[in-house]
Design an enzyme around this catalytic site. Structure first.
Site, PDB file in Angstrom:
ATOM      1  N   LYS A 165       0.843  -1.196   0.000  1.00 54.85           N
ATOM      2  CA  LYS A 165       0.000   0.000   0.000  1.00 54.85           C
ATOM      3  C   LYS A 165       0.882   1.251   0.000  1.00 54.85           C
ATOM      4  O   LYS A 165       1.655   1.473   0.942  1.00 54.85           O
ATOM      5  CB  LYS A 165      -0.920  -0.006   1.221  1.00 54.85           C
ATOM      6  CG  LYS A 165      -1.717  -1.300   1.391  1.00 54.85           C
ATOM      7  CD  LYS A 165      -2.581  -1.614   0.169  1.00 54.85           C
ATOM      8  CE  LYS A 165      -3.308  -2.936   0.319  1.00 54.85           C
ATOM      9  NZ  LYS A 165      -4.120  -3.298  -0.842  1.00 54.85           N
ATOM     10  N   ASP A 194      -0.452  -0.757  -4.506  1.00 56.42           N
ATOM     11  CA  ASP A 194      -1.851  -0.347  -4.413  1.00 56.42           C
ATOM     12  C   ASP A 194      -1.916   1.060  -3.830  1.00 56.42           C
ATOM     13  O   ASP A 194      -1.554   1.289  -2.674  1.00 56.42           O
ATOM     14  CB  ASP A 194      -2.618  -1.339  -3.529  1.00 56.42           C
ATOM     15  CG  ASP A 194      -4.121  -1.144  -3.611  1.00 56.42           C
ATOM     16  OD1 ASP A 194      -4.568  -0.175  -4.260  1.00 56.42           O
ATOM     17  OD2 ASP A 194      -4.855  -1.963  -3.016  1.00 56.42           O
ATOM     18  N   GLU A 218      -2.146  -0.350  -8.738  1.00 57.34           N
ATOM     19  CA  GLU A 218      -3.590  -0.525  -8.543  1.00 57.34           C
ATOM     20  C   GLU A 218      -4.251   0.769  -8.096  1.00 57.34           C
ATOM     21  O   GLU A 218      -3.763   1.445  -7.195  1.00 57.34           O
ATOM     22  CB  GLU A 218      -3.788  -1.620  -7.487  1.00 57.34           C
ATOM     23  CG  GLU A 218      -5.242  -1.956  -7.206  1.00 57.34           C
ATOM     24  CD  GLU A 218      -5.330  -3.150  -6.266  1.00 57.34           C
ATOM     25  OE1 GLU A 218      -4.421  -4.012  -6.297  1.00 57.34           O
ATOM     26  OE2 GLU A 218      -6.292  -3.215  -5.493  1.00 57.34           O
ATOM     27  N   ASP A 241      -9.836  -1.152  -8.866  1.00 55.11           N
ATOM     28  CA  ASP A 241     -10.481  -1.782  -7.716  1.00 55.11           C
ATOM     29  C   ASP A 241     -11.678  -0.929  -7.257  1.00 55.11           C
ATOM     30  O   ASP A 241     -12.802  -1.120  -7.723  1.00 55.11           O
ATOM     31  CB  ASP A 241      -9.427  -1.967  -6.599  1.00 55.11           C
ATOM     32  CG  ASP A 241      -9.921  -2.731  -5.386  1.00 55.11           C
ATOM     33  OD1 ASP A 241     -11.117  -3.029  -5.313  1.00 55.11           O
ATOM     34  OD2 ASP A 241      -9.108  -3.032  -4.483  1.00 55.11           O
ATOM     35  N   LYS A 265     -14.444  -8.397  -6.462  1.00 50.56           N
ATOM     36  CA  LYS A 265     -14.796  -8.606  -5.057  1.00 50.56           C
ATOM     37  C   LYS A 265     -16.310  -8.722  -4.921  1.00 50.56           C
ATOM     38  O   LYS A 265     -17.026  -7.752  -5.153  1.00 50.56           O
ATOM     39  CB  LYS A 265     -14.281  -7.429  -4.215  1.00 50.56           C
ATOM     40  CG  LYS A 265     -12.764  -7.286  -4.230  1.00 50.56           C
ATOM     41  CD  LYS A 265     -12.311  -6.102  -3.394  1.00 50.56           C
ATOM     42  CE  LYS A 265     -10.791  -6.046  -3.310  1.00 50.56           C
ATOM     43  NZ  LYS A 265     -10.314  -4.834  -2.592  1.00 50.56           N
TER      44      LYS A 265
HETATM   45 MG    MG Z   1      -7.019  -2.409  -3.768  1.00 56.76          MG
END
Ligand code: MG
Length: 369
Positions: A165, A194, A218, A241, A265
């Site tokens: 992240k 991400d 991402e 995402d 997801k």
């Molecule tokens: Mg993500």
């Protein structure tokens, strides 16, 4: 077969340690999860879980999920849970939008369908066998040394794919973080950076053209349009995402060349039924996908791993298991678990996770015909 009862449990799921996203602007310490059991007049029951990642990650939150189920329940009682597309249309008429509310109900219907058919979900979703799926770690934002230490810790339990992240307000620090992590990766490991929508398009273009790293990136920016602008101007493959909710979002992302892959997801898009449509579209256009859930216990993880396992290997990157971040395990030992860097879905009929209500406490709501 008719739905006769919907029982709802609320679970507080503390994380084992605090977790920062989006360059440190979002912090998480506990998740608010909802488990649902659907009972039928033929004695078959199905389970589903819906667990938004806190309140700040997506337009979704635990109390909203339970309020939505209360709104939907009268329309669901009496429906045949095996008619899954019909059940989804009923939910979309009774409560437009709110996909995260519908996901645990949809998953419970798939669980029932699998038990009735005598087949595991990976097979109902199109798989040839219970193919093992690579799992990826999730590395909280920190200094380069802190993040590299977390990657090495994950590697000790078999992880070879990592989601780091990034996305701080300091451009130089982000460039240093990305370079350091990319160079420090153990041999043969892969990483996705991400950003969790923290960058403006200008910052994304500057950072990604300043680093030597060519790893996946991402959700660099807030919107799909901003990410498409970035994707055309950087050398890294882009994964989307948070900005992807509907099938149409995915269609437009493909038409505008906004990405080379997506995260699929169930809780973000409305359950396994809608996630499967997106997965099939992704396969048809050659995307590479991470298929996992937004959050939750091993129950939510397992539903997503059934879908991941049934996806062609060329079209999946890896899957994250949320339950490794949790201090409690409400379905001890059950479902898809990390086994030295891969996970395999259960092969019993249905979802293959049956919570012992002893671990769930008293339900917070029961809706009956
Ligand atoms: Mg993500």
């Amino acid at each position: 077969m008719k739905i006769t009862r919907i029982t709802v449990w609320q679970l507080d799921l503390p994380l084992t340690e605090p977790y920062w996203l989006s360059g440190g602007r979002l912090k998480f310490e506990r998740l608010d999860s909802t488990l649902i059991r659907i009972d039928t007049d033929e004695g078959v029951s199905g389970w589903g879980e819906g667990c938004p990642w806190g309140e700040t990650y997506l337009p979704a939150h635990g109390p909203g999920l339970r309020a939505g189920v209360q709104t939907l329940a009268p329309s669901l009682l009496g429906q045949d849970p095996r008619s899954i597309d019909h059940v989804n249309r009923v939910m979309d008429v009774a409560l437009p939008g709110h996909p995260y509310v519908k996901s645990p109900i949809d998953i419970a219907c798939w669980d029932i369908m699998g038990q009735v058919a005598g087949l595991p979900l990976w097979q109902l979703l199109g798989g040839a066998d219970a193919a093992p799926v690579l799992v990826n770690s999730s590395i909280s934002t920190g200094t380069p040394d802190e993040m590299i230490a977390l990657i090495h810790r994950a590697a000790e339990t078999g992880y070879t794919v990592h989601s780091a992240k990034v996305g701080g307000s300091d451009i130089g620090a982000d460039i240093a973080r990305i370079e350091a992590i990319s160079e420090a990766l153990p041999k043969g490991h892969r990483v996705t950076f991400d950003v969790n929508r923290a960058w403006t398009p200008g910052v994304a273009i500057e950072v990604l053209n300043s680093t030597k790293a060519r790893d996946w990136v991402e959700q660099p920016c807030e919107t799909r349009e901003q990410c498409a602008h970035v994707a055309a101007r950087v050398p890294n493959p882009i994964l989307l995402d948070e900005c992807m909710s509907t099938f149409e979002d995915h269609l437009i992302a493909w038409k505008t060349q906004a990405c080379e892959g997506v995260k699929v997801k169930p809780n973000r898009v409305g359950g396994l039924t809608k996630a499967r449509r997106i997965r099939d579209f992704g396969v048809s256009v050659g995307w590479q996908m991470h298929i996992e859930d937004v959050g939750g216990s091993a129950l939510a993880d397992t539903a997503a791993i059934h879908l991941a396992s049934s996806t062609p290997e060329a079209n999946r990157l890896a899957s994250w298991l949320c339950h490794y971040h949790l201090a409690h395990d409400p379905v001890p030992g059950q479902g898809a678990r990390n086994a030295a860097g891969t996970t395999t879905p259960p092969s019993v009929p249905g979802l293959g996770v049956i919570p012992d209500t002893y671990h769930l406490g008293d339900p917070i709501a029961v809706y009956e015909a």
